[in-house]
Write a protein that holds these residues in place. Sequence first.
Motif, PDB file in Angstrom:
ATOM      1  N   ALA A  23       1.044  -1.129   0.253  1.00 17.98           N
ATOM      2  CA  ALA A  23       0.046   0.595   0.454  1.00 17.98           C
ATOM      3  C   ALA A  23       0.883   1.067   0.111  1.00 17.98           C
ATOM      4  O   ALA A  23       1.808   1.070   0.621  1.00 17.98           O
ATOM      5  CB  ALA A  23      -0.842  -0.165   1.243  1.00 17.98           C
ATOM      6  N   PRO A  24       0.858   1.868  -0.869  1.00 21.46           N
ATOM      7  CA  PRO A  24       1.427   3.368  -1.309  1.00 21.46           C
ATOM      8  C   PRO A  24       1.851   4.393   0.932  1.00 21.46           C
ATOM      9  O   PRO A  24       2.568   4.603   0.984  1.00 21.46           O
ATOM     10  CB  PRO A  24       1.058   3.992  -2.138  1.00 21.46           C
ATOM     11  N   THR A  25       0.206   4.197   0.984  1.00 29.01           N
ATOM     12  CA  THR A  25       0.852   4.993   2.200  1.00 29.01           C
ATOM     13  C   THR A  25       1.272   4.282   4.103  1.00 29.01           C
ATOM     14  O   THR A  25       1.365   4.541   4.627  1.00 29.01           O
ATOM     15  CB  THR A  25      -0.655   6.281   2.866  1.00 29.01           C
ATOM     16  N   ALA A  26       1.157   2.895   3.130  1.00 34.07           N
ATOM     17  CA  ALA A  26       1.152   2.115   4.406  1.00 34.07           C
ATOM     18  C   ALA A  26       2.463   1.017   4.354  1.00 34.07           C
ATOM     19  O   ALA A  26       1.579   0.173   3.814  1.00 34.07           O
ATOM     20  CB  ALA A  26      -0.123   1.660   5.709  1.00 34.07           C
ATOM     21  N   PRO A  27       3.537   1.702   3.777  1.00 32.08           N
ATOM     22  CA  PRO A  27       4.179   0.109   3.540  1.00 32.08           C
ATOM     23  C   PRO A  27       4.322  -1.121   4.824  1.00 32.08           C
ATOM     24  O   PRO A  27       5.087  -2.379   4.025  1.00 32.08           O
ATOM     25  CB  PRO A  27       5.777   0.202   3.887  1.00 32.08           C
ATOM     26  N   ALA A  28       4.105  -1.169   5.453  1.00 35.10           N
ATOM     27  CA  ALA A  28       3.923  -2.706   6.489  1.00 35.10           C
ATOM     28  C   ALA A  28       2.418  -3.041   5.907  1.00 35.10           C
ATOM     29  O   ALA A  28       2.981  -4.062   6.928  1.00 35.10           O
ATOM     30  CB  ALA A  28       4.102  -2.340   8.014  1.00 35.10           C
TER      31      ALA A  28
ATOM     32  N   TYR B  35      -2.756 -18.226   5.798  1.00 33.78           N
ATOM     33  CA  TYR B  35      -1.295 -17.326   6.037  1.00 33.78           C
ATOM     34  C   TYR B  35      -1.268 -16.273   7.442  1.00 33.78           C
ATOM     35  O   TYR B  35      -2.008 -15.457   7.398  1.00 33.78           O
ATOM     36  CB  TYR B  35      -1.568 -16.344   4.428  1.00 33.78           C
ATOM     37  N   THR B  36      -0.187 -16.015   7.367  1.00 30.26           N
ATOM     38  CA  THR B  36       0.488 -15.128   8.718  1.00 30.26           C
ATOM     39  C   THR B  36       1.327 -14.749   8.105  1.00 30.26           C
ATOM     40  O   THR B  36       2.139 -15.051   7.835  1.00 30.26           O
ATOM     41  CB  THR B  36       0.486 -15.768   9.750  1.00 30.26           C
ATOM     42  N   LEU B  37       1.223 -13.249   7.872  1.00 30.63           N
ATOM     43  CA  LEU B  37       2.313 -12.115   7.685  1.00 30.63           C
ATOM     44  C   LEU B  37       3.242 -11.957   8.926  1.00 30.63           C
ATOM     45  O   LEU B  37       3.101 -11.252   9.385  1.00 30.63           O
ATOM     46  CB  LEU B  37       2.011 -10.833   7.487  1.00 30.63           C
ATOM     47  N   VAL B  38       4.595 -12.503   8.556  1.00 30.51           N
ATOM     48  CA  VAL B  38       5.708 -12.366   9.089  1.00 30.51           C
ATOM     49  C   VAL B  38       6.124 -10.918   9.338  1.00 30.51           C
ATOM     50  O   VAL B  38       6.253 -10.149  10.480  1.00 30.51           O
ATOM     51  CB  VAL B  38       6.712 -13.949   9.419  1.00 30.51           C
ATOM     52  N   LYS B  39       6.451 -10.575   8.328  1.00 28.14           N
ATOM     53  CA  LYS B  39       7.242  -9.017   8.447  1.00 28.14           C
ATOM     54  C   LYS B  39       7.629  -8.888   6.728  1.00 28.14           C
ATOM     55  O   LYS B  39       7.439  -9.895   5.881  1.00 28.14           O
ATOM     56  CB  LYS B  39       8.575  -9.371   8.525  1.00 28.14           C
ATOM     57  N   VAL B  40       7.822  -7.131   6.321  1.00 32.49           N
ATOM     58  CA  VAL B  40       7.337  -6.969   5.334  1.00 32.49           C
ATOM     59  C   VAL B  40       9.642  -5.902   4.817  1.00 32.49           C
ATOM     60  O   VAL B  40       8.748  -5.618   5.988  1.00 32.49           O
ATOM     61  CB  VAL B  40       7.172  -5.691   5.185  1.00 32.49           C
ATOM     62  N   THR B  41       9.625  -6.323   4.136  1.00 31.63           N
ATOM     63  CA  THR B  41      11.233  -5.442   4.127  1.00 31.63           C
ATOM     64  C   THR B  41      11.882  -5.449   2.894  1.00 31.63           C
ATOM     65  O   THR B  41      11.834  -7.037   2.242  1.00 31.63           O
ATOM     66  CB  THR B  41      12.334  -5.717   5.385  1.00 31.63           C
ATOM     67  N   GLY B  42      12.422  -4.870   2.457  1.00 31.84           N
ATOM     68  CA  GLY B  42      12.782  -4.361   1.396  1.00 31.84           C
ATOM     69  C   GLY B  42      12.283  -5.588   0.038  1.00 31.84           C
ATOM     70  O   GLY B  42      12.454  -5.564  -1.074  1.00 31.84           O
ATOM     71  N   GLY B  43      11.033  -4.881   0.424  1.00 27.42           N
ATOM     72  CA  GLY B  43       9.711  -4.677  -0.917  1.00 27.42           C
ATOM     73  C   GLY B  43       9.294  -6.463  -1.273  1.00 27.42           C
ATOM     74  O   GLY B  43       8.555  -6.483  -1.557  1.00 27.42           O
TER      75      GLY B  43
ATOM     76  N   LEU C 184       7.070 -13.083  -0.923  1.00 23.92           N
ATOM     77  CA  LEU C 184       6.141 -12.632  -1.888  1.00 23.92           C
ATOM     78  C   LEU C 184       6.568 -11.301  -2.219  1.00 23.92           C
ATOM     79  O   LEU C 184       7.110 -10.366  -1.331  1.00 23.92           O
ATOM     80  CB  LEU C 184       5.285 -12.416  -1.920  1.00 23.92           C
ATOM     81  N   ARG C 185       7.050 -10.760  -3.736  1.00 18.92           N
ATOM     82  CA  ARG C 185       8.256  -9.658  -3.456  1.00 18.92           C
ATOM     83  C   ARG C 185       6.300  -8.344  -4.786  1.00 18.92           C
ATOM     84  O   ARG C 185       6.211  -9.200  -5.510  1.00 18.92           O
ATOM     85  CB  ARG C 185       9.078  -9.832  -5.564  1.00 18.92           C
ATOM     86  N   LEU C 186       6.416  -7.695  -4.153  1.00 20.00           N
ATOM     87  CA  LEU C 186       5.260  -7.391  -3.839  1.00 20.00           C
ATOM     88  C   LEU C 186       5.325  -5.850  -5.167  1.00 20.00           C
ATOM     89  O   LEU C 186       4.208  -5.989  -6.070  1.00 20.00           O
ATOM     90  CB  LEU C 186       5.287  -5.709  -2.841  1.00 20.00           C
ATOM     91  N   ALA C 187       6.528  -4.941  -5.848  1.00 19.57           N
ATOM     92  CA  ALA C 187       6.335  -4.954  -7.062  1.00 19.57           C
ATOM     93  C   ALA C 187       6.130  -5.631  -8.080  1.00 19.57           C
ATOM     94  O   ALA C 187       4.906  -4.660  -8.584  1.00 19.57           O
ATOM     95  CB  ALA C 187       8.225  -4.129  -7.549  1.00 19.57           C
ATOM     96  N   ASP C 188       5.507  -6.788  -8.525  1.00 19.44           N
ATOM     97  CA  ASP C 188       5.862  -7.466  -9.465  1.00 19.44           C
ATOM     98  C   ASP C 188       4.592  -8.776  -9.099  1.00 19.44           C
ATOM     99  O   ASP C 188       4.237  -8.992  -9.981  1.00 19.44           O
ATOM    100  CB  ASP C 188       6.834  -7.533 -10.039  1.00 19.44           C
ATOM    101  N   GLN C 189       4.314  -8.195  -7.735  1.00 19.82           N
ATOM    102  CA  GLN C 189       3.021  -9.633  -7.576  1.00 19.82           C
ATOM    103  C   GLN C 189       4.097 -11.336  -7.811  1.00 19.82           C
ATOM    104  O   GLN C 189       3.132 -11.949  -7.720  1.00 19.82           O
ATOM    105  CB  GLN C 189       1.729  -9.605  -8.198  1.00 19.82           C
ATOM    106  N   LEU C 190       5.272 -11.278  -7.620  1.00 19.29           N
ATOM    107  CA  LEU C 190       6.007 -12.296  -7.397  1.00 19.29           C
ATOM    108  C   LEU C 190       5.971 -13.378  -6.075  1.00 19.29           C
ATOM    109  O   LEU C 190       6.519 -13.237  -5.129  1.00 19.29           O
ATOM    110  CB  LEU C 190       7.059 -12.013  -8.372  1.00 19.29           C
ATOM    111  N   PRO C 191       5.371 -14.489  -6.195  1.00 18.30           N
ATOM    112  CA  PRO C 191       5.737 -15.669  -5.224  1.00 18.30           C
ATOM    113  C   PRO C 191       7.470 -15.790  -5.985  1.00 18.30           C
ATOM    114  O   PRO C 191       7.581 -16.774  -6.607  1.00 18.30           O
ATOM    115  CB  PRO C 191       5.068 -16.422  -5.684  1.00 18.30           C
ATOM    116  N   LEU C 192       7.910 -15.826  -4.639  1.00 18.93           N
ATOM    117  CA  LEU C 192       9.865 -15.986  -4.711  1.00 18.93           C
ATOM    118  C   LEU C 192       9.841 -17.585  -4.249  1.00 18.93           C
ATOM    119  O   LEU C 192      10.915 -18.027  -5.678  1.00 18.93           O
ATOM    120  CB  LEU C 192      10.646 -15.055  -4.356  1.00 18.93           C
ATOM    121  N   SER C 193       9.648 -17.948  -3.816  1.00 16.99           N
ATOM    122  CA  SER C 193       9.698 -18.678  -2.735  1.00 16.99           C
ATOM    123  C   SER C 193       8.910 -19.982  -1.922  1.00 16.99           C
ATOM    124  O   SER C 193       8.154 -19.040  -1.359  1.00 16.99           O
ATOM    125  CB  SER C 193      11.248 -18.832  -2.268  1.00 16.99           C
TER     126      SER C 193
END
Length: 344
Positions: free
Chosen positions: A25-30, A219-227, A289-298
């Motif tokens: 979200a643009p106004t709340a990176p977390a 799904y439990t969101l643990v952290k958001v870091t480095g996009g 998951l990488r947020l910029a391109d909606q890519l499940p990284l691993s």
Amino acid sequence: MTTLPFLRPTLLGALLGLQIAAQAAPTAPAEVRFDTTPRAGMHQRQTMDMKSTMSMRVEAGPDATEEQRAKIAQKAGQMADASNIKMTMRLQHTTQVGQPDVDGWLPLTFTSGNRSVSMEVGGKAIPVPNAGNADMRMTARFDPRSFDIEVQTAEGGPPGFGALMTAQGKSMLNDAFKLQKALAQRTLKVGDSVDVPLSMNLPVPLPGAAGGLQGQVHYTLVKVTGGVAYFDLNLTMDIQMNTPLPTPPEAAASDAASDASAAASAPEATPPRMLRMVMKGSGKGTSTLRLADQLPLSTQLAMNMQMTVDGPDNSRMLMDMVMDTTSKGENLARKPAAAPKKKN
């Protein structure tokens, strides 16, 4: 694997390769917004490695007669050397989205197939039937406004895949995209959780057959870091299937010879011989998951499953399976060419 037809790699790939993506979200990176809507130009590939170990045993069911128990005991002895199975496989799933047509619909292409399969039974390597099947390829079109989807073509894969997806693909995909639409409205902060339901009628291409899957991924969101969003996963799964079996040749011949007399003396048809399967499973893992391109990284998921199969001869097969799955995502979309620099 002929004893477990409902565990075809394509089905497991579909179940374990659930692609839940996120967008910052643009106004709340977390905060993470779940949004799996296909977008023009999207081109992603998931490579999935699965390792499984299975052990099976056969025993008499509660209603078995003494004669049936003796036959089942003999069968169990014959299966002893082949009761432990190890399998490894690599699958790839690719999704490509084109540009919208004049009506706003997006063309989609889904490609899925095995890259390698190996199996050991009783400690001995054996060839895997149909391991070299061609990729399954399906084209469709998607309306991002209504989330409607229409299957256009389906080809490749095992016999009957094209006809099955042409007949049932629209319903299956529409259910999946309805879930995507609902999740697109959700946002999560670190520590929040969301339950993603797994609920579908399994396509069983046999008259009189029926099957369904019920479960969920927590799904439990643990952290958001480095996009990148990091999730903990908990999975539960429950599969039930009833499959009619063909009449043995000797029984079919006997039935054909006595059709006339049977019709007069016994107007009610004999119930079909059924194979009943029940499978329950649970698993834990992680996903990034990488947020910029909606890519499940691993994704990493460890599962334990138990299956019971009740046969028409009052036999019962019990199976325990442990499966470890890892996947890696790649963005295959071409970056737009840089504009040429103006000459002074």
